[in-house]
Design a protein around this motif. Sequence first.
Motif, PDB file in Angstrom:
ATOM      1  N   LEU A 234       0.834  -1.205   0.000  1.00 52.06           N
ATOM      2  CA  LEU A 234       0.000   0.000   0.000  1.00 52.06           C
ATOM      3  C   LEU A 234       0.867   1.253   0.000  1.00 52.06           C
ATOM      4  CD1 LEU A 234      -2.629   1.693   0.615  1.00 52.06           C
ATOM      5  CD2 LEU A 234      -2.154   1.266   3.043  1.00 52.06           C
TER       6      LEU A 234
ATOM      7  N   ASN B 275       0.255   5.625  -0.270  1.00 59.05           N
ATOM      8  CA  ASN B 275      -0.759   6.679  -0.195  1.00 59.05           C
ATOM      9  C   ASN B 275      -0.087   7.971  -0.622  1.00 59.05           C
ATOM     10  OD1 ASN B 275      -3.644   7.126   1.500  1.00 59.05           O
ATOM     11  ND2 ASN B 275      -2.420   8.936   1.043  1.00 59.05           N
TER      12      ASN B 275
ATOM     13  N   SER C 193      -5.095   6.748  -2.039  1.00 64.86           N
ATOM     14  CA  SER C 193      -4.636   5.451  -1.567  1.00 64.86           C
ATOM     15  C   SER C 193      -4.524   4.490  -2.747  1.00 64.86           C
ATOM     16  CB  SER C 193      -5.638   4.907  -0.543  1.00 64.86           C
ATOM     17  OG  SER C 193      -5.200   3.675  -0.051  1.00 64.86           O
TER      18      SER C 193
ATOM     19  N   PRO D 134      -3.701   0.684  -2.923  1.00 62.22           N
ATOM     20  CA  PRO D 134      -3.383  -0.504  -2.137  1.00 62.22           C
ATOM     21  C   PRO D 134      -2.759  -1.655  -2.916  1.00 62.22           C
ATOM     22  CG  PRO D 134      -5.758  -0.312  -2.472  1.00 62.22           C
ATOM     23  CD  PRO D 134      -5.133   0.910  -3.083  1.00 62.22           C
TER      24      PRO D 134
END
Length: 258
Positions: free
Chosen positions: A147, A149, A163, A165
Amino acid sequence: MRQVLIGGMLLTVAACGGGEKAGSDTATAAGAAPAAGAAPTAMAGGSVTGHVKFDGTPPANPTIDMSEEAACKGKYTGPALDPVVMVSNGMLGNVVLYVKTGLPAGQTYPVPSEPVVIDQRGCLYHPRALAIMAGQKLEIKNSDPVLHNIKALPKKNRPFNISQPTEGMTTTRTFTTPEDDVPVECNVHGWMHSNIVVLPHPFFAVSGEDGSFTIKGLPAGTYEIEAHHAKLGTKTMSVTVPADGAATADFTFAATGT
Ligand SMILES: [Cu+2]
């Protein structure tokens, strides 16, 4: 009208020397400057090319502890570094070079159709420094199986916080307003940083690992070129670009305080 055969193609050619109505009341004066908001002009054939050098011993780049992210840590043989100052054989990469002044006021230019790409790979941003035109697509990629961000922290543009992921994700954003330095960081990995310069025109380049750069598509003129580095600051130089020719601009940075 007459017809001519060239290379097997039949062309219809307007006769020379007559028929053109002179003095139409809608004609603009020869050499008149384009009005503000005029349609974008086509790119011209001038360029600025050069190298960015680094004098002395470059400052050490910050060491990154990636032990909490095994998938990224495994990509480095030694400790990972934040490549903010990228010097190789005395040449400096990741410098944004762009036309600071000298373009006609009010003129607009076509937004490049190809996106600028920022990739998250090995838990670092590639590239570490970017330039983009306002309105141009910024393609954000996640090439890691973790992940990320991505958070942009502009002052004049709208911030974003996205985000991503999964590996292979891409997201597109644009900036609407020119801005000197938009910091980019990751909420998950505090060591990830990149810097974006947003420009009102397409006349920019980023120096490669060998320090070289080329700014293309410039009309003839005298311009102030700025070299902007996220850590080492800015330098400027005046260059005169000939029509359909190249001007040279070599910059030298040194460690701060030397
Ligand atoms: Cu991250």
